[in-house]
Design a protein around this motif. Structure first.
Motif, PDB file in Angstrom:
ATOM      1  N   SER A  85       0.762  -1.228   0.058  1.00 29.53           N
ATOM      2  CA  SER A  85      -0.123  -0.237  -0.172  1.00 29.53           C
ATOM      3  C   SER A  85       0.538   1.784   0.287  1.00 29.53           C
ATOM      4  CB  SER A  85      -0.899  -0.158   0.836  1.00 29.53           C
ATOM      5  OG  SER A  85      -0.180  -0.059   2.625  1.00 29.53           O
ATOM      6  N   ALA A  86       1.784   1.421   0.617  1.00 31.30           N
ATOM      7  CA  ALA A  86       3.079   2.824   0.782  1.00 31.30           C
ATOM      8  C   ALA A  86       3.730   2.444  -0.742  1.00 31.30           C
ATOM      9  CB  ALA A  86       4.164   2.355   1.731  1.00 31.30           C
ATOM     10  N   GLN A  87       3.989   2.031  -1.267  1.00 26.99           N
ATOM     11  CA  GLN A  87       4.560   1.976  -3.252  1.00 26.99           C
ATOM     12  C   GLN A  87       3.023   2.280  -3.699  1.00 26.99           C
ATOM     13  OE1 GLN A  87       6.094  -1.800  -3.997  1.00 26.99           O
ATOM     14  NE2 GLN A  87       7.831  -2.102  -2.291  1.00 26.99           N
ATOM     15  N   GLN A  88       2.401   1.715  -3.327  1.00 24.30           N
ATOM     16  CA  GLN A  88       1.295   1.988  -4.520  1.00 24.30           C
ATOM     17  C   GLN A  88       0.359   3.201  -4.029  1.00 24.30           C
ATOM     18  OE1 GLN A  88      -0.308   0.835  -7.026  1.00 24.30           O
ATOM     19  NE2 GLN A  88       0.872  -0.686  -6.225  1.00 24.30           N
ATOM     20  N   LYS A  89       1.023   4.077  -3.094  1.00 30.92           N
ATOM     21  CA  LYS A  89       0.413   5.624  -3.050  1.00 30.92           C
ATOM     22  C   LYS A  89       1.604   6.419  -3.576  1.00 30.92           C
ATOM     23  CE  LYS A  89      -0.604   6.688   1.042  1.00 30.92           C
ATOM     24  NZ  LYS A  89      -0.836   6.650   2.604  1.00 30.92           N
ATOM     25  N   GLN A  90       2.486   5.678  -3.309  1.00 31.14           N
ATOM     26  CA  GLN A  90       4.295   6.363  -3.559  1.00 31.14           C
ATOM     27  C   GLN A  90       4.464   6.507  -5.597  1.00 31.14           C
ATOM     28  OE1 GLN A  90       8.055   5.421  -3.055  1.00 31.14           O
ATOM     29  NE2 GLN A  90       8.885   6.621  -3.218  1.00 31.14           N
ATOM     30  N   LEU A  91       3.549   5.047  -5.852  1.00 29.53           N
ATOM     31  CA  LEU A  91       2.861   5.243  -6.903  1.00 29.53           C
ATOM     32  C   LEU A  91       1.602   6.724  -8.011  1.00 29.53           C
ATOM     33  CD1 LEU A  91       3.767   1.560  -8.127  1.00 29.53           C
ATOM     34  CD2 LEU A  91       5.939   4.058  -8.913  1.00 29.53           C
ATOM     35  N   ASN A  92       1.187   6.680  -7.193  1.00 27.70           N
ATOM     36  CA  ASN A  92       0.233   7.469  -7.222  1.00 27.70           C
ATOM     37  C   ASN A  92      -0.514   8.801  -6.980  1.00 27.70           C
ATOM     38  OD1 ASN A  92      -1.045   5.187  -9.389  1.00 27.70           O
ATOM     39  ND2 ASN A  92      -1.581   3.965  -7.463  1.00 27.70           N
ATOM     40  N   ALA A 104      10.914  15.010  -9.813  1.00 31.68           N
ATOM     41  CA  ALA A 104       9.926  15.180  -9.006  1.00 31.68           C
ATOM     42  C   ALA A 104       9.561  13.802  -9.005  1.00 31.68           C
ATOM     43  CB  ALA A 104       8.935  16.190  -9.627  1.00 31.68           C
ATOM     44  N   ARG A 105       7.928  13.296  -8.898  1.00 33.47           N
ATOM     45  CA  ARG A 105       7.855  12.230  -8.778  1.00 33.47           C
ATOM     46  C   ARG A 105       6.280  12.637  -9.276  1.00 33.47           C
ATOM     47  NH1 ARG A 105       7.834  10.270  -3.840  1.00 33.47           N
ATOM     48  NH2 ARG A 105       5.865  11.258  -3.472  1.00 33.47           N
ATOM     49  N   ILE A 106       5.857  11.505 -10.394  1.00 30.41           N
ATOM     50  CA  ILE A 106       4.451  11.602 -11.163  1.00 30.41           C
ATOM     51  C   ILE A 106       3.581  10.973 -10.887  1.00 30.41           C
ATOM     52  CG2 ILE A 106       5.401  14.133 -11.807  1.00 30.41           C
ATOM     53  CD1 ILE A 106       4.600  12.426 -14.347  1.00 30.41           C
ATOM     54  N   PRO A 107       2.087  10.291 -11.418  1.00 27.49           N
ATOM     55  CA  PRO A 107       1.624   9.390 -11.228  1.00 27.49           C
ATOM     56  C   PRO A 107       1.785   8.625 -12.158  1.00 27.49           C
ATOM     57  CG  PRO A 107       0.121  10.619 -10.286  1.00 27.49           C
ATOM     58  CD  PRO A 107       1.222  11.871 -10.053  1.00 27.49           C
ATOM     59  N   ILE A 108       1.729   8.023 -12.510  1.00 26.23           N
ATOM     60  CA  ILE A 108       1.951   7.128 -13.769  1.00 26.23           C
ATOM     61  C   ILE A 108       1.169   7.038 -14.537  1.00 26.23           C
ATOM     62  CG2 ILE A 108       1.715   4.336 -14.592  1.00 26.23           C
ATOM     63  CD1 ILE A 108       2.959   3.520 -12.109  1.00 26.23           C
ATOM     64  N   ASP A 109      -0.351   7.385 -14.390  1.00 25.59           N
ATOM     65  CA  ASP A 109      -1.169   7.343 -15.267  1.00 25.59           C
ATOM     66  C   ASP A 109      -1.282   9.213 -16.130  1.00 25.59           C
ATOM     67  OD1 ASP A 109      -2.702   5.121 -14.805  1.00 25.59           O
ATOM     68  OD2 ASP A 109      -4.089   5.620 -13.156  1.00 25.59           O
ATOM     69  N   ARG A 110      -0.737   9.736 -15.189  1.00 26.66           N
ATOM     70  CA  ARG A 110       0.343  11.078 -15.595  1.00 26.66           C
ATOM     71  C   ARG A 110       1.136  11.029 -16.830  1.00 26.66           C
ATOM     72  NH1 ARG A 110      -0.758  15.355 -18.056  1.00 26.66           N
ATOM     73  NH2 ARG A 110      -0.506  17.261 -18.027  1.00 26.66           N
ATOM     74  N   ALA A 111       1.712  10.257 -16.149  1.00 31.43           N
ATOM     75  CA  ALA A 111       3.231   9.991 -16.746  1.00 31.43           C
ATOM     76  C   ALA A 111       3.389   9.421 -18.462  1.00 31.43           C
ATOM     77  CB  ALA A 111       4.451   9.176 -16.537  1.00 31.43           C
TER      78      ALA A 111
END
Length: 156
Positions: A85-92, A104-111
């Motif tokens: 859940s922590a990894q999914q929160k970080q990926l999104n 910076a880090r952006i969500p996968i869908d936006r990328a």
């Protein structure tokens, strides 16, 4: 060739099937050998139990809180689910990887959306594969000079 059923000379059949005395002696010897092995093992266990220390080992006397690293997980499934859940929160989510460098880090869908809108960057437009390989930065790896063998007249 002798026809079947006719006997020539003193031909007789075997009088007994098994040497009973030989089998009895073999079984007796094996049982004696088994008894000797069991006595040796019993004596060894008795000797080793007498040599065992009577106090508990230092590792066994420690409490669970002071056990050295690495420790076993008490609830591996719960730990795995919380990690997922922590990894999914970080990926999104948005966030800084390195603010000083501007990473910076952006969500996968936006990328994926940005990649579809902008397309892949053009690398080596109009160049052949050989030209691209030659344009790569050269490494500074030089072969080391060969080691000369000492001559008999010199000392190291």
């Amino acid at each position: 060739m002798i026809p079947q059923g006719h006997q020539v000379g003193e031909v007789t059949h075997e009088r007994k099937d098994v040497d009973v005395i030989g089998v009895f002696l073999l079984v007796t010897f094996l049982l004696f050998l088994l008894a000797v092995c069991l006595m040796v093992v019993w004596g060894l266990m008795h000797f080793l139990s007498a040599q065992r220390p009577q106090r508990p080992l230092p590792l066994a006397s420690r409490s669970a809180g002071s056990f050295p690293e690495p420790r076993l997980q008490a609830t591996p499934r719960v730990d795995w689910l919380s990690d997922q859940s922590a990894q999914q929160k970080q990926l999104n989510s948005y966030g800084w990887v390195d603010r000083q460098k501007g990473i910076a880090r952006i969500p996968i869908d936006r990328a994926v959306q940005l990649l579809l809108e902008r397309g892949l960057p053009e690398v080596g437009l109009g160049q052949t594969g050989l030209q691209l390989m030659q344009a790569r930065p050269q490494t500074n790896l030089q072969p080391s000079p060969p080691i000369a063998a000492p001559t008999p007249g010199t000392s190291p």
